[in-house]
Design an enzyme around this catalytic site. Structure first.
Site, PDB file in Angstrom:
ATOM      1  N   CYS A 112      49.882 -23.568   6.002  1.00 40.08           N
ATOM      2  CA  CYS A 112      48.595 -23.145   5.422  1.00 40.08           C
ATOM      3  C   CYS A 112      48.251 -21.676   5.651  1.00 40.08           C
ATOM      4  O   CYS A 112      47.776 -21.014   4.707  1.00 40.08           O
ATOM      5  CB  CYS A 112      47.476 -24.069   5.881  1.00 40.08           C
ATOM      6  SG  CYS A 112      47.576 -24.660   7.559  1.00 40.08           S
TER       7      CYS A 112
ATOM      8  N   HIS B 227      49.205 -26.585  -0.983  1.00 35.18           N
ATOM      9  CA  HIS B 227      47.804 -26.214  -0.830  1.00 35.18           C
ATOM     10  C   HIS B 227      47.250 -25.843  -2.192  1.00 35.18           C
ATOM     11  O   HIS B 227      47.883 -25.098  -2.951  1.00 35.18           O
ATOM     12  CB  HIS B 227      47.655 -25.056   0.164  1.00 35.18           C
ATOM     13  CG  HIS B 227      48.078 -25.426   1.546  1.00 35.18           C
ATOM     14  ND1 HIS B 227      49.375 -25.264   2.000  1.00 35.18           N
ATOM     15  CD2 HIS B 227      47.387 -26.004   2.561  1.00 35.18           C
ATOM     16  CE1 HIS B 227      49.454 -25.714   3.238  1.00 35.18           C
ATOM     17  NE2 HIS B 227      48.281 -26.172   3.606  1.00 35.18           N
TER      18      HIS B 227
ATOM     19  N   ASP C 236      54.790 -30.086   1.495  1.00 39.01           N
ATOM     20  CA  ASP C 236      53.508 -29.468   1.811  1.00 39.01           C
ATOM     21  C   ASP C 236      53.007 -28.662   0.617  1.00 39.01           C
ATOM     22  O   ASP C 236      53.780 -27.955  -0.032  1.00 39.01           O
ATOM     23  CB  ASP C 236      53.709 -28.548   3.021  1.00 39.01           C
ATOM     24  CG  ASP C 236      52.416 -28.180   3.705  1.00 39.01           C
ATOM     25  OD1 ASP C 236      51.404 -28.816   3.400  1.00 39.01           O
ATOM     26  OD2 ASP C 236      52.429 -27.259   4.531  1.00 39.01           O
TER      27      ASP C 236
ATOM     28  N   ARG D  23      57.746 -27.858  15.550  1.00 39.16           N
ATOM     29  CA  ARG D  23      56.673 -28.191  16.477  1.00 39.16           C
ATOM     30  C   ARG D  23      57.280 -28.586  17.817  1.00 39.16           C
ATOM     31  O   ARG D  23      58.236 -29.363  17.862  1.00 39.16           O
ATOM     32  CB  ARG D  23      55.795 -29.316  15.916  1.00 39.16           C
ATOM     33  CG  ARG D  23      55.030 -28.877  14.675  1.00 39.16           C
ATOM     34  CD  ARG D  23      54.120 -29.937  14.110  1.00 39.16           C
ATOM     35  NE  ARG D  23      53.504 -29.458  12.870  1.00 39.16           N
ATOM     36  CZ  ARG D  23      52.754 -30.213  12.068  1.00 39.16           C
ATOM     37  NH1 ARG D  23      52.511 -31.471  12.380  1.00 39.16           N
ATOM     38  NH2 ARG D  23      52.236 -29.697  10.969  1.00 39.16           N
TER      39      ARG D  23
ATOM     40  N   HIS E 101      44.368 -29.090   1.564  1.00 38.58           N
ATOM     41  CA  HIS E 101      45.667 -29.362   2.181  1.00 38.58           C
ATOM     42  C   HIS E 101      46.111 -30.744   1.694  1.00 38.58           C
ATOM     43  O   HIS E 101      45.333 -31.699   1.764  1.00 38.58           O
ATOM     44  CB  HIS E 101      45.561 -29.403   3.707  1.00 38.58           C
ATOM     45  CG  HIS E 101      44.972 -28.186   4.331  1.00 38.58           C
ATOM     46  ND1 HIS E 101      45.710 -27.314   5.094  1.00 38.58           N
ATOM     47  CD2 HIS E 101      43.706 -27.695   4.323  1.00 38.58           C
ATOM     48  CE1 HIS E 101      44.918 -26.341   5.535  1.00 38.58           C
ATOM     49  NE2 HIS E 101      43.696 -26.554   5.075  1.00 38.58           N
TER      50      HIS E 101
ATOM     51  N   LYS F 186      38.049 -35.198   5.077  1.00 39.20           N
ATOM     52  CA  LYS F 186      39.419 -35.508   4.673  1.00 39.20           C
ATOM     53  C   LYS F 186      39.538 -36.979   4.299  1.00 39.20           C
ATOM     54  O   LYS F 186      38.707 -37.807   4.683  1.00 39.20           O
ATOM     55  CB  LYS F 186      40.407 -35.179   5.796  1.00 39.20           C
ATOM     56  CG  LYS F 186      40.173 -35.973   7.077  1.00 39.20           C
ATOM     57  CD  LYS F 186      41.215 -35.634   8.136  1.00 39.20           C
ATOM     58  CE  LYS F 186      40.973 -36.430   9.418  1.00 39.20           C
ATOM     59  NZ  LYS F 186      42.039 -36.228  10.417  1.00 39.20           N
TER      60      LYS F 186
ATOM     61  N   GLN G 267      58.317 -30.661   5.072  1.00 39.40           N
ATOM     62  CA  GLN G 267      57.249 -31.446   4.457  1.00 39.40           C
ATOM     63  C   GLN G 267      57.165 -31.136   2.966  1.00 39.40           C
ATOM     64  O   GLN G 267      57.543 -30.051   2.543  1.00 39.40           O
ATOM     65  CB  GLN G 267      55.892 -31.085   5.078  1.00 39.40           C
ATOM     66  CG  GLN G 267      55.650 -31.663   6.443  1.00 39.40           C
ATOM     67  CD  GLN G 267      54.208 -31.485   6.878  1.00 39.40           C
ATOM     68  OE1 GLN G 267      53.645 -32.361   7.508  1.00 39.40           O
ATOM     69  NE2 GLN G 267      53.599 -30.356   6.559  1.00 39.40           N
TER      70      GLN G 267
END
Length: 792
Positions: free
Chosen positions: A412, A463, A461, A441, A636, A546, A459
């Site tokens: 992000c 946005h 992922d 991580r 997200h 969320k 991911q």
């Protein structure tokens, strides 16, 4: 006390819970060198018991008596108790208990009830008197919170059994998703043995029969330090987590007294079925530099039928363990030199790529733009986003050129930088940026577990930067994406809306608008699908509400995969803005309009003060909104989440029987003899041109053994070829998931077989394109067709 326990439990999540076997084996060998704790040999319990038990009880009895006397003096005013159905009951403050209310309705209700919930949020012991008028709910084992309380009480019972058997120093015993555990240090550094399980379960049986009540006592920090003077681990927790001058709670059942926020079941007789599942080693507070402890895991239920069903479930889950399937099918493995980072083998990458390809196709249809961002950033980026303050311990930090850099744990902040790198117009919104970049991580070594908990992962992922009035439409599209994706795989899901937490950033009005739009999108989606959604009040992220999505596999196990989060904070942190329609119109007309200023260069590092350190410069200087501009909302979102984790979920969901479109082994061609090997290879080459994963069994095994080997390897289709097939360019097909095709002797033309497989792969179907032949039915269909031609 609640905050204290949450902090400790959160820290302890990093402690060993199984991990990857290769990296744990060496430590386990070292642990075996520790003396045995007793096993089957020796007495069941310590006799006499450790001296600290009686000293602890004496202090508890004195303080508990004082507490009860003080409570008795409080005014017993009338209170109004409102039940979920709206009915009300009159009670007395500091006298009426939830247990009395439950018994007043029915004794069976009382026996089913585990814990009470007050005013929709506070859990309350059934036998603890109510203190004011309230709304009262009675929760049983089937409720998530009720089940966690039941398992928390069971952990205390396990702790008591361990003290009685080992004389150990208990650390912490929380409930977890599939039961509970207790951590402890045994005298002399001894290790728990599997032979200790049965004796511990025998002690638990005694405890249950004793119907020990759970008693709650509030204590000062000073008294707690006296009570747990014998236990260095409790001493550390009390000194480190409990502020001076404050009070917290302990709970007693039988001889056990433990630091605990509660609540608990009324007494130990509620725990009718109890079993120890495993034991392992761990580190105090999850730190390898601290003492090594012993951890015992257990599970419990209100009746033996549920325990039997659970054990049957575990047997099926063990067969589906993705780590076992990964080894059997040669999909992935782990090397000790890179723990938590999967080594994807060729067959595993076929699955990985198939998932990625599907998602990329959906991105193309849904208007996403794929981007790529660096793996490593200066820590100033994470300071700007606010992640460094909360996430630094979970990041890999590197020293490069006398500055600190971090491997990115999420995308992000980089996407926010990408949005701000030039002026943006409202016409560009919604802007959907997708990124499959590698993330890292720093998970604790003990927390690593196959593909479900790793350090290096990717991911799906993305946005979405949009206007507030576009939120509803974007979320609706995400629901459609999710429905298509999960539906195709036979996965169902649950939806929860998590709203504004106690500590939040931004304006309440903005939160209210965002939550209203999410509720509207949820209502429309569930109305169209016949589903439902739950409200999870106060559990949103600090930057926005969320939607939490829990995917349910074929065993009805929930997995956290997809997420939809609204973020108002990152656009502020990075000073993101876009020109509004009015500003754009002026610019298009040639009238003077605001021009977004060039990004302001960060201030140079200030000279260090005498004896001080050099102050690090900020990445960006936050700026107020420019005239004629507005802040975008940042959404997200992820559908699969971690590709590694999603692969593990699918492996267990399908039990290694992959759908054709993502299967790493799609077709095995088997010649009935070596004389037909050339044709088998020709068939394989034809299929390979269609990008179908195909192999040829050229071994000298018997035909039946070849077929059986291919079935065990989970090939979707087996093509058997012999003289007839070679002469007529056909293949004899067996389908893995249809037993009626296993003894087939009716060949298909090769060209037709290729066409059907091409279609099956293209539509990602989960059906048999080669249904079993029915000669009689086919003959009837031919006769009907001929009759139709005659009529014409």
């Amino acid at each position: 006390m609640e905050q204290v326990t949450e902090k400790v439990t959160e820290t302890l999540k990093k402690v060993s819970i199984g991990g990857d076997k290769p990296q744990k084996e060496k430590r386990q060998k070292k642990e075996k060198a520790a003396p045995a704790a007793g096993g089957d040999a020796g007495p069941l319990e310590m006799n006499p018991p450790p001296a600290f038990i009686q000293e602890r009880l004496d202090l508890f009895d004195r303080l508990y008596k004082e507490q009860q006397e003080e409570l008795a003096k409080r005014p017993h005013d009338d209170i109004l108790i409102t039940m979920p159905d709206g009915t009300t009951k009159v009670g007395k403050a500091y006298e009426t208990t939830p247990a009395e209310i439950a018994k007043g309705i029915s004794n069976s209700l009382f026996k089913r009830t585990v814990v009470a919930r007050i005013d929709g949020e506070t859990l309350w012991d059934l036998e603890r008197p109510l203190e004011k008028s309230c709304k009262l709910e009675l929760l049983d084992f089937n409720d998530d919170q009720g089940r966690f309380v039941f398992w928390h009480s069971s952990a205390h019972v396990l702790g008591e059994a361990c003290e009685r058997r080992f004389g150990c120093s208990l650390c912490i015993g929380p409930p977890v998703d599939n039961g509970f555990y207790y951590e402890m240090a045994l005298p002399g550094g001894a290790a728990v043995q599997s032979s200790d399980w049965a004796p511990l379960e025998n002690i638990v049986t005694k405890i249950v029969k004793e119907k020990q009540p759970f008693q709650r006592l509030e204590m000062s920090k000073e008294d707690l330090l006296k009570m747990f003077a014998y236990n260095p681990y409790k001493q550390h927790i009390i000194k480190d987590k409990i502020p001076d001058g404050t009070r917290t709670t302990v709970y007693r059942n039988g001889p056990l007294i433990d630091l605990c926020r509660g609540p608990h079941v009324p007494d130990t007789s509620r725990i009718e079925a109890f079993a120890i599942m495993k034991n392992s080693s761990s580190y105090f507070l999850g730190d390898a530099n601290n003492d090594s402890l012993q951890r015992i895991y257990g599970v419990s239920f209100p009746d033996k039928k549920q325990m039997a069903a659970h054990k049957k479930f575990l047997e099926e889950a063990a067969k589906r363990d993705h780590r076992l399937i990964g080894k059997q099918q040669e999909l992935f493995y782990f090397e000790e030199c890179s723990p938590g980072s999967a080594m994807w083998l060729p067959h595993g990458m076929r699955i990985n790529n198939a998932i990625m390809e599907y998602i990329k196709e959906e991105y193309w249809k849904r208007g996403y733009d794929e981007v790529m961002t660096p793996n490593m950033f200066n820590t100033s980026l994470w300071e700007q986003s606010g992640h460094l303050a909360h996430y630094k311990d979970d990041m890999f930090i590197l020293d490069v050129d006398k500055e600190q850099f971090g491997l990115k744990p999420m995308n992000c902040p980089a996407h926010a930088m990408m949005f701000r790198h030039r002026d943006r117009s409202h016409k560009e919104l919604p802007l959907r940026l997708a990124d499959f970049g590698v993330l890292h991580r720093n998970e604790a070594s003990g927390a690593l577990s196959g593909l479900t908990r790793v350090r290096r992962f990717q991911q799906d992922d993305a946005h979405i930067f949009c206007r507030e009035d576009q939120i509803k439409a974007e979320v609706a599209d995400l629901f459609d994406f999710m429905k298509s994706f999960y539906g195709m795989l036979g996965l169902t899901f649950k939806l929860k809306l998590s709203t504004r937490p106690e500590k939040y950033m931004g304006e309440i009005e903005t939160w209210d608008r965002a939550e209203a739009r999410l509720k509207e999108a949820l209502n429309e989606f569930t109305a169209s699908t016949g589903g439902t959604w739950e409200l999870n009040e106060g559990d949103g992220a600090f930057y926005g509400p969320k939607i939490d999505i829990a995917v349910l596999d074929c065993l009805n196990r929930p997995w956290q995969c997809a997420t939809i989060q609204l973020d108002f904070q990152q656009p502020i942190n990075f000073s993101l803005e876009y020109m509004t329609a009015e500003t754009q119109a002026k610019q298009d007309e040639g009238k003077p309009a605001h021009k977004a200023p060039e990004p302001e260069a960060p201030k140079e590092e200030e000279a260090p003060k005498e004896g001080g350190e050099k102050k690090k410069k900020a990445l960006l200087v936050k700026k107020p909104l420019a005239p004629g501009c507005a802040r975008p909302v940042m959404i997200h979102r992820a559908m699969a989440g971690s590709i590694e984790r999603f692969t593990a979920i699918l492996a267990e969901h399908f039990a290694g029987k992959w759908p054709f479109w993502m299967s790493p082994r799609q077709v095995m061609v088997i010649p009935v003899g070596m004389g037909f090997l050339d044709y088998a290879k020709e068939v394989a080459l034809t299929l390979k041109k269609e990008k179908i994963h195909v192999d040829v069994d050229s071994s000298g095994n018997t035909l039946q053994k070849k077929i059986r080997s291919a079935q065990l390897a989970q090939y979707n289709f087996i093509f058997v070829v012999g003289d007839d097939e070679k002469t007529n360019r056909k293949v004899n097909i067996r389908y893995r998931d249809d037993t009626s095709t296993q003894a087939r002797d009716v060949p298909y033309p090769l060209s037709e077989a290729v066409e059907k497989l091409r279609a099956l792969k293209a539509d990602r179907g989960m059906y048999n394109p080669f249904p079993a032949h029915n000669p009689k039915k086919e003959e009837e269909e031919k006769e009907e067709a001929a009759a139709e031609e005659v009529k014409v």
